[in-house]
Scaffold this motif. Structure first.
Motif, mmCIF file in Angstrom:
data_model
loop_
_atom_site.group_PDB
_atom_site.id
_atom_site.type_symbol
_atom_site.label_atom_id
_atom_site.label_comp_id
_atom_site.label_asym_id
_atom_site.label_seq_id
_atom_site.Cartn_x
_atom_site.Cartn_y
_atom_site.Cartn_z
ATOM 1 N N LEU A 24 -129.379 67.401 66.757
ATOM 2 C CA LEU A 24 -128.098 67.387 66.051
ATOM 3 C C LEU A 24 -128.257 68.311 64.849
ATOM 4 N N TYR A 74 -124.261 61.108 73.215
ATOM 5 C CA TYR A 74 -124.374 60.783 71.804
ATOM 6 C C TYR A 74 -123.331 59.727 71.473
ATOM 7 N N SER A 88 -125.567 59.771 66.302
ATOM 8 C CA SER A 88 -126.902 59.779 66.898
ATOM 9 C C SER A 88 -126.796 60.150 68.366
ATOM 10 N N PHE A 89 -127.877 60.688 68.894
ATOM 11 C CA PHE A 89 -127.969 60.808 70.344
ATOM 12 C C PHE A 89 -128.090 59.398 70.917
ATOM 13 N N GLN A 90 -127.614 59.213 72.123
ATOM 14 C CA GLN A 90 -127.786 57.954 72.838
ATOM 15 C C GLN A 90 -129.135 58.049 73.544
#
Length: 181
Positions: free
Chosen positions: A68, A110, A166-168
């Motif tokens: 990110l 995300y 956030s990324f998942q």
């Protein structure tokens, strides 16, 4: 006639003052100044996504490596009464294709969550699709705009909320990020 001449400059001055006051009245609209925005935070452990094929952790097992990079955002009043603030944001990321990636397309998950006093109020999952052109192994992507509406009052501004991005991650990807820090 000489008695009426002093009234003309007074009337002109009064008219200019009324005009100026009317112009300043526009500055007191609820949307004249940008409202307070929620605090925007990248989850430190979720700002990177390193995905491997299988159980290997060698560079030859790397499928994607994403980061990110920015979350540009702005806020404005969403209603004339000033009881709602709209935050508009986009998520920017850099995605690199690893040697173990099959094909040229990848979907990067995300999420965006909203909290107040540590309590999650809303959480939405999104996916960014990256299509790598030939001879390209790294690209920057920007998500479509996301709009979030926050109720506000004289006692509580939009700054009372937090937006988390956030990324998942899978449990394994999260553990990898924690070890890599």
């Amino acid at each position: 006639m000489s008695r009426h001449r002093p009234a003309i400059p007074f009337l002109c001055t009064a008219a200019l003052l009324l005009l100026a006051a009317g112009g300043l009245a526009g500055c007191t609209r609820p949307d004249a100044f940008a409202p307070a925005c929620p605090q925007l935070t990248l989850l430190p452990e979720g700002a990177d996504l390193t995905r491997f094929r299988g159980t290997g952790r060698d560079v030859t097992d790397l499928v994607i490596d994403a980061h990110l990079t920015a979350v540009p955002a702005n806020c404005h009043n969403a209603d004339k009464a000033g009881r709602k603030v709209e935050a508009k944001l986009k998520v920017a990321m850099s995605v690199a294709r690893g040697p173990a990636m099959q094909g040229r397309d990848v979907t990067v998950p995300y999420f965006i969550a909203v909290t107040e006093n540590g309590r999650v109020l809303d959480r939405q999952e999104y996916a960014m699709r990256a299509q790598f052109p030939p001879n390209t192994d790294r690209m920057d992507q920007v998500s479509p705009e996301v709009s979030l509406i926050f109720p506000v009052s004289a006692e509580k501004s939009a700054a009372a909320y937090q937006i988390w991005v956030s990324f998942q991650l899978t449990p394994e990807e999260l553990a990898y990020n924690r070890r890599s820090r």
